[in-house]
Scaffold this motif. Structure first.
Motif, PDB file in Angstrom:
ATOM      1  N   GLN A 185      -6.255  -6.751 -21.984  1.00 58.46           N
ATOM      2  CA  GLN A 185      -7.201  -6.002 -22.805  1.00 58.46           C
ATOM      3  C   GLN A 185      -7.667  -6.926 -23.918  1.00 58.46           C
ATOM      4  O   GLN A 185      -6.883  -7.309 -24.785  1.00 58.46           O
ATOM      5  N   ASN A 186      -8.934  -7.324 -23.853  1.00 58.89           N
ATOM      6  CA  ASN A 186      -9.472  -8.302 -24.810  1.00 58.89           C
ATOM      7  C   ASN A 186      -8.639  -9.583 -24.826  1.00 58.89           C
ATOM      8  O   ASN A 186      -8.362 -10.152 -25.880  1.00 58.89           O
ATOM      9  N   GLY A 187      -8.214  -9.996 -23.632  1.00 60.45           N
ATOM     10  CA  GLY A 187      -7.469 -11.237 -23.496  1.00 60.45           C
ATOM     11  C   GLY A 187      -5.981 -11.142 -23.750  1.00 60.45           C
ATOM     12  O   GLY A 187      -5.274 -12.143 -23.640  1.00 60.45           O
ATOM     13  N   VAL A 188      -5.481  -9.941 -24.073  1.00 59.83           N
ATOM     14  CA  VAL A 188      -4.064  -9.758 -24.399  1.00 59.83           C
ATOM     15  C   VAL A 188      -3.399  -8.915 -23.312  1.00 59.83           C
ATOM     16  O   VAL A 188      -3.910  -7.857 -22.933  1.00 59.83           O
ATOM     17  N   LEU A 189      -2.250  -9.361 -22.827  1.00 59.19           N
ATOM     18  CA  LEU A 189      -1.514  -8.605 -21.822  1.00 59.19           C
ATOM     19  C   LEU A 189      -1.057  -7.268 -22.376  1.00 59.19           C
ATOM     20  O   LEU A 189      -0.600  -7.182 -23.512  1.00 59.19           O
ATOM     21  N   THR A 190      -1.161  -6.234 -21.539  1.00 60.48           N
ATOM     22  CA  THR A 190      -0.734  -4.901 -21.970  1.00 60.48           C
ATOM     23  C   THR A 190       0.274  -4.339 -20.966  1.00 60.48           C
ATOM     24  O   THR A 190       1.409  -4.756 -20.923  1.00 60.48           O
ATOM     25  N   ALA A 191      -0.178  -3.393 -20.136  1.00 61.47           N
ATOM     26  CA  ALA A 191       0.713  -2.741 -19.172  1.00 61.47           C
ATOM     27  C   ALA A 191       0.066  -2.784 -17.788  1.00 61.47           C
ATOM     28  O   ALA A 191      -0.676  -3.708 -17.477  1.00 61.47           O
ATOM     29  N   TRP A 192       0.327  -1.763 -16.983  1.00 61.24           N
ATOM     30  CA  TRP A 192      -0.164  -1.758 -15.602  1.00 61.24           C
ATOM     31  C   TRP A 192      -0.911  -0.461 -15.321  1.00 61.24           C
ATOM     32  O   TRP A 192      -0.702   0.569 -15.978  1.00 61.24           O
ATOM     33  N   CYS A 193      -1.744  -0.516 -14.307  1.00 61.18           N
ATOM     34  CA  CYS A 193      -2.449   0.662 -13.824  1.00 61.18           C
ATOM     35  C   CYS A 193      -1.693   1.226 -12.624  1.00 61.18           C
ATOM     36  O   CYS A 193      -0.820   0.565 -12.058  1.00 61.18           O
ATOM     37  N   ALA A 194      -2.052   2.434 -12.233  1.00 59.16           N
ATOM     38  CA  ALA A 194      -1.321   3.090 -11.150  1.00 59.16           C
ATOM     39  C   ALA A 194      -1.610   2.469  -9.792  1.00 59.16           C
ATOM     40  O   ALA A 194      -0.750   2.455  -8.916  1.00 59.16           O
ATOM     41  N   ALA A 203      -7.982   0.470  -9.848  1.00 58.98           N
ATOM     42  CA  ALA A 203      -8.697   1.346  -8.921  1.00 58.98           C
ATOM     43  C   ALA A 203      -8.224   2.778  -9.104  1.00 58.98           C
ATOM     44  O   ALA A 203      -7.124   3.034  -9.583  1.00 58.98           O
ATOM     45  N   GLY A 204      -9.056   3.711  -8.712  1.00 60.70           N
ATOM     46  CA  GLY A 204      -8.705   5.120  -8.794  1.00 60.70           C
ATOM     47  C   GLY A 204      -8.046   5.596  -7.512  1.00 60.70           C
ATOM     48  O   GLY A 204      -8.049   4.918  -6.493  1.00 60.70           O
ATOM     49  N   ALA A 205      -7.485   6.790  -7.573  1.00 61.01           N
ATOM     50  CA  ALA A 205      -6.874   7.401  -6.383  1.00 61.01           C
ATOM     51  C   ALA A 205      -7.498   8.780  -6.189  1.00 61.01           C
ATOM     52  O   ALA A 205      -8.685   8.887  -5.894  1.00 61.01           O
ATOM     53  N   ARG A 206      -6.713   9.836  -6.389  1.00 65.54           N
ATOM     54  CA  ARG A 206      -7.267  11.173  -6.280  1.00 65.54           C
ATOM     55  C   ARG A 206      -8.306  11.420  -7.385  1.00 65.54           C
ATOM     56  O   ARG A 206      -8.384  10.656  -8.342  1.00 65.54           O
ATOM     57  N   SER A 207      -9.084  12.483  -7.228  1.00 72.29           N
ATOM     58  CA  SER A 207     -10.227  12.724  -8.119  1.00 72.29           C
ATOM     59  C   SER A 207      -9.839  12.737  -9.595  1.00 72.29           C
ATOM     60  O   SER A 207     -10.633  12.362 -10.460  1.00 72.29           O
ATOM     61  N   TYR A 208      -8.626  13.155  -9.896  1.00 68.83           N
ATOM     62  CA  TYR A 208      -8.184  13.231 -11.295  1.00 68.83           C
ATOM     63  C   TYR A 208      -7.340  12.022 -11.701  1.00 68.83           C
ATOM     64  O   TYR A 208      -6.811  11.981 -12.811  1.00 68.83           O
ATOM     65  N   GLU A 209      -7.217  11.030 -10.804  1.00 60.63           N
ATOM     66  CA  GLU A 209      -6.452   9.812 -11.093  1.00 60.63           C
ATOM     67  C   GLU A 209      -7.411   8.638 -11.175  1.00 60.63           C
ATOM     68  O   GLU A 209      -7.574   7.856 -10.244  1.00 60.63           O
ATOM     69  N   PRO A 250       0.833  -1.198   0.000  1.00 60.90           N
ATOM     70  CA  PRO A 250       0.000   0.000   0.000  1.00 60.90           C
ATOM     71  C   PRO A 250       0.869   1.249   0.000  1.00 60.90           C
ATOM     72  O   PRO A 250       2.094   1.173   0.133  1.00 60.90           O
ATOM     73  N   GLN A 251       0.227   2.411  -0.100  1.00 54.67           N
ATOM     74  CA  GLN A 251       0.968   3.671   0.016  1.00 54.67           C
ATOM     75  C   GLN A 251       1.415   3.910   1.458  1.00 54.67           C
ATOM     76  O   GLN A 251       2.540   4.315   1.703  1.00 54.67           O
ATOM     77  N   PHE A 252       0.486   3.674   2.385  1.00 53.72           N
ATOM     78  CA  PHE A 252       0.754   3.972   3.786  1.00 53.72           C
ATOM     79  C   PHE A 252       0.632   2.711   4.636  1.00 53.72           C
ATOM     80  O   PHE A 252      -0.215   1.853   4.377  1.00 53.72           O
ATOM     81  N   TYR A 253       1.477   2.610   5.617  1.00 56.17           N
ATOM     82  CA  TYR A 253       1.395   1.539   6.598  1.00 56.17           C
ATOM     83  C   TYR A 253       1.852   2.094   7.946  1.00 56.17           C
ATOM     84  O   TYR A 253       2.934   2.696   8.014  1.00 56.17           O
ATOM     85  N   PRO A 254       1.047   1.948   9.001  1.00 54.90           N
ATOM     86  CA  PRO A 254      -0.249   1.280   9.054  1.00 54.90           C
ATOM     87  C   PRO A 254      -1.239   1.859   8.036  1.00 54.90           C
ATOM     88  O   PRO A 254      -1.132   3.012   7.627  1.00 54.90           O
ATOM     89  N   LEU A 255      -2.213   1.016   7.677  1.00 58.76           N
ATOM     90  CA  LEU A 255      -3.118   1.362   6.594  1.00 58.76           C
ATOM     91  C   LEU A 255      -3.977   2.576   6.922  1.00 58.76           C
ATOM     92  O   LEU A 255      -4.410   2.759   8.060  1.00 58.76           O
ATOM     93  N   ARG A 256      -4.184   3.392   5.901  1.00 57.21           N
ATOM     94  CA  ARG A 256      -5.122   4.503   5.979  1.00 57.21           C
ATOM     95  C   ARG A 256      -6.321   4.192   5.103  1.00 57.21           C
ATOM     96  O   ARG A 256      -6.215   3.493   4.101  1.00 57.21           O
ATOM     97  N   LYS A 257      -7.472   4.705   5.488  1.00 59.53           N
ATOM     98  CA  LYS A 257      -8.675   4.475   4.706  1.00 59.53           C
ATOM     99  C   LYS A 257      -8.564   5.184   3.363  1.00 59.53           C
ATOM    100  O   LYS A 257      -7.837   6.157   3.205  1.00 59.53           O
ATOM    101  N   GLY A 258      -9.352   4.684   2.421  1.00 63.29           N
ATOM    102  CA  GLY A 258      -9.368   5.297   1.103  1.00 63.29           C
ATOM    103  C   GLY A 258      -8.361   4.669   0.162  1.00 63.29           C
ATOM    104  O   GLY A 258      -7.898   3.540   0.367  1.00 63.29           O
ATOM    105  N   TYR A 259      -8.003   5.407  -0.869  1.00 65.93           N
ATOM    106  CA  TYR A 259      -7.120   4.853  -1.905  1.00 65.93           C
ATOM    107  C   TYR A 259      -5.708   4.579  -1.394  1.00 65.93           C
ATOM    108  O   TYR A 259      -4.918   3.907  -2.055  1.00 65.93           O
ATOM    109  N   TYR A 260      -5.381   5.084  -0.198  1.00 64.11           N
ATOM    110  CA  TYR A 260      -4.039   4.868   0.354  1.00 64.11           C
ATOM    111  C   TYR A 260      -3.738   3.393   0.610  1.00 64.11           C
ATOM    112  O   TYR A 260      -2.578   3.002   0.713  1.00 64.11           O
ATOM    113  N   SER A 261      -4.798   2.586   0.739  1.00 65.88           N
ATOM    114  CA  SER A 261      -4.591   1.160   1.010  1.00 65.88           C
ATOM    115  C   SER A 261      -4.530   0.322  -0.264  1.00 65.88           C
ATOM    116  O   SER A 261      -4.317  -0.886  -0.203  1.00 65.88           O
ATOM    117  N   HIS A 262      -4.734   0.962  -1.433  1.00 68.15           N
ATOM    118  CA  HIS A 262      -4.623   0.218  -2.695  1.00 68.15           C
ATOM    119  C   HIS A 262      -3.188  -0.270  -2.905  1.00 68.15           C
ATOM    120  O   HIS A 262      -2.226   0.352  -2.430  1.00 68.15           O
TER     121      HIS A 262
END
Length: 666
Positions: free
Chosen positions: A202-211, A221-227, A135-147
């Motif tokens: 993507q349609n069964g074919v490996l591509t890249a990674w998400c943030a 998963a999303g993070a901040r409002s613009y991410e 995760p981003q933060f440890y100990p875990l924080r609520k929200g996208y920080y635990s993704h």
């Protein structure tokens, strides 16, 4: 003279310190190792780093650790020691501080620097999820920080640190103890496994990674409002470079790299550039312009379904161009990147580096050809085997053209390294009809009934139908394997009772096979891993009859298999113990309605209920009824299921990512 010398030294010292204080913490950490790290200035900064570290082992982010601290500020930091809130690996935090302490320790080996470094390492190990992510933060924080967070190279920074420590490269001057090293190796391997699992299809074919990814579902998963959830042109580049740094990579790693590179080539943007206008060092205007001479660019965010770049303001609404969002986000965020170009430049060199270890694709040529029509080197399979070199150093490929080969085939113990490959699974058939009563050699007649027997180690069978055609007349083996490191790929194994005999204490791998039978049609003592296979029951009876030796760590593991049955078959057990220490595990399998709720049978051996190991994990379908299973079977937890991964069961290199024997089988 001494007075003037003192003045000169003081001026130089003050000027040098001013240079240090005027730069950023990230720049100081990144500077090359030199005598400065033994200086008083470096040690003062190291003391600051120790003060900022919390008792949990981590550090907060975005702190200019090198800035002087007043006595009051020092007391405040001491009071915060026991509070873990804010500890993170985001924006390079914790990893940067560990690197700085390592550089100072190399010059000034003080014990408190070493202890702080090791506390930081323990913090990182503790923060890892069971699935391998961080995760981003440890100990875990609520929200996208635990993704699970790849954003800003969070996981890549951690994995690079662990890799340097595991490789004993000398990059870090502090060497952990052997027990901790074992933990770091396991953590790195789990981390890479998470990287491979999260590569987006993507349609069964490996591509890249998400943030970032949901830590439980492993979905974007999303993070901040613009991410918003999206494919990342920036973070993915560093992920691939990390994968390319692995020595002797596995097939899974190689596959991930090759697909990602192709994706980067497909989504690169040419003919434009991003022009920046600065005022007093700050970007005050950012504009996309047409420039046919510009180097390629990649978008930071791309749509998951079709790779279309998009841009987003703090309102969370997608826009199609950078010009459509407000100045604050437009100028304050990196919407384009050229980092993938580094990857594309390195890729040809990496490709050349791994080629000597073996071609990644099957070779077009074959050493020996068998054909019924006389156009090959031999007209029957056994003759071809008998004429191969004993104990060859290199693989010997026997290519069998389509046809029905009515013969009893044996790959002798000295015929190791054979690849027996058919032209097609449906039309390359090896058939024989021995059975127990026909052999008539007493109580052990079953073991002589095989159609094809493998005695040699390091053998691959591929694209074949192997059938015992004697019918429902009792024990009649189609395939008998009694050796080690044997792979059976894309084969049909046909029979009734005792179709597949997996004997000995070796390791066997079955992939994309169709295996059918009536009673105990998969039986024996070997360690065998079945993946993506269809297991078909032809009557009400038992599928497996393992005879796992007491000292063996594993028996049978079925993963991602499909259990089906003939029409009218409705009472089938997953297994019964041929010997009382039988081990059989079904994971992620689709169980048809023919599987009985009890699931397992003790073969009238009450003692086997205490000694056998029968387990399941995340099976599904009408036959999956975990609450109704016999009480002496087990439903595995997620953590327990990791003990039955393919690498854990079949691998010989448990603590690294080197290619395993089953990854070199065409």
């Amino acid at each position: 003279m001494r007075f003037y010398l003192f003045i000169i030294i003081s001026v130089i010292s003050v000027h040098f310190e001013a240079q240090v204080l005027d730069t950023s913490w990230r720049t100081i950490v990144a500077r090359g190792e030199d005598a400065w790290f033994a200086s008083k200035e470096a040690q003062v900064i190291a003391d600051n780093v120790l003060l900022y570290q919390r008792d949990v082992g981590g550090w907060p982010k975005n702190i200019q650790m090198h800035k002087p601290l007043s006595q009051k500020e020092k007391e405040t930091l001491k009071a915060l020691k026991k509070r873990p809130e804010g500890c993170t690996t985001d924006n390079g935090a914790t990893v940067q501080e560990m690197l700085f302490l390592s550089k100072v320790y190399r010059q000034v080996p003080r014990e408190n620097y070493r202890i702080a470094f090791l506390k930081g390492l323990n913090y990182i190990l503790e923060a890892q999820y069971d699935n391998g992510g961080w995760p981003q933060f440890y100990p875990l924080r609520k929200g996208y920080y635990s993704h699970i967070t790849y954003n800003d190279d969070n996981m890549v920074n951690i994995l690079k640190l662990l890799k340097e420590i595991n490789d004993n490269s000398g990059y870090y001057s502090i060497r952990p103890s052997l027990p901790i090293l074992n933990k770091t190796r396991k953590a790195f391997n789990k981390g890479i496994d998470c990287v491979l699992k999260t590569q987006y299809k993507q349609n069964g074919v490996l591509t890249a990674w998400c943030a970032q990814y949901d830590r439980q579902k492993l979905l974007p998963a999303g993070a901040r409002s613009y991410e918003l959830p999206s494919l990342s042109g920036k973070e993915s580049a560093q992920i691939v470079l990390l994968l390319m740094s692995i020595e002797d990579p596995s097939d899974a790693v190689i596959n991930a790299i090759n697909h990602a590179v192709k994706w980067f080539e497909d989504v690169k943007i040419t003919g434009i550039d991003v022009k920046l206008k600065r005022h007093q060092g700050r970007i005050v205007h950012k504009e996309v312009v047409v420039d046919k001479t510009a180097l390629p660019l990649w978008a930071r965010f791309m749509e998951l379904d079709d790779n279309t770049p998009f841009f987003c303001d703090r309102d969370g609404i997608k826009r199609s161009s950078l010009a459509e969002i407000g100045d604050e986000r437009r100028n304050g965020y990196a919407w384009y990147t050229r980092e993938p170009q580094i990857l594309l430049d390195e890729y040809p060199k990496w490709k050349m580096k791994i080629l000597p270890a073996g071609e990644m694709q099957p070779k077009a040529h074959h050493n020996v050809v068998v054909s019924k029509d006389g156009t090959g080197d031999y007209s029957n399979i056994q003759e071809a085997i008998n004429h191969t070199k004993a104990f060859p150093y290199d693989k010997v490929t026997i290519f069998v053209k389509n046809g029905i080969y009515y013969e009893k085939v044996k790959i002798h113990e000295w015929n190791s390294n054979i690849i027996l490959i058919g032209e097609s699974k449906e039309h390359t058939k090896i058939i024989y009809d021995d059975h127990f009563n026909k052999i008539a050699l007493g109580r052990n007649s079953t073991f002589y009934t095989y159609t094809l027997m493998v005695e040699a180690n390091n053998v691959v069978l591929k694209n074949l139908t192997i059938e015992n055609s004697s019918g429902e007349v009792g024990q009649a083996v189609a395939l008998s394997v009694i050796s080690d490191q044997v792979a059976v790929i894309n084969c049909n194994l046909l029979g009734h009772q005792d179709t597949l005999y997996t004997s000995g204490k070796g390791k066997q791998y079955y992939q994309d096979c169709y295996i059918e039978g009536t009673t105990d049609f998969i039986f024996g003592s070997a360690t065998a891993y079945f993946e993506n296979c269809r297991i078909h029951s032809k009557k009400d009876s038992y599928i497996t009859a393992a005879s796992t030796p007491r000292e063996s760590r594993y028996g049978y593991v079925f993963n991602n298999c499909r259990l089906t049955a003939d029409e009218g078959v409705a009472k089938v057990y997953l297994g019964r113990p041929w010997r009382i220490y039988a081990q059989t595990v079904f994971m992620n399998c689709e169980l048809g309605a023919h599987i009985l709720p009890a699931g397992w049978h003790n073969w009238s051996k009450s003692e086997a209920e205490k000694t056998a190991f029968y387990a399941e994990y995340k099976n599904y379908g009408q036959g999956s009824k975990p609450d109704a299973r016999v009480s002496w079977s087990k439903q595995l937890s997620e953590r327990e299921s990791e003990l039955f991964s393919k690498k854990a069961v079949l691998g010989n290199n448990k603590d690294n990512l080197k290619r395993e024997w089953y990854e070199n089988v065409l």
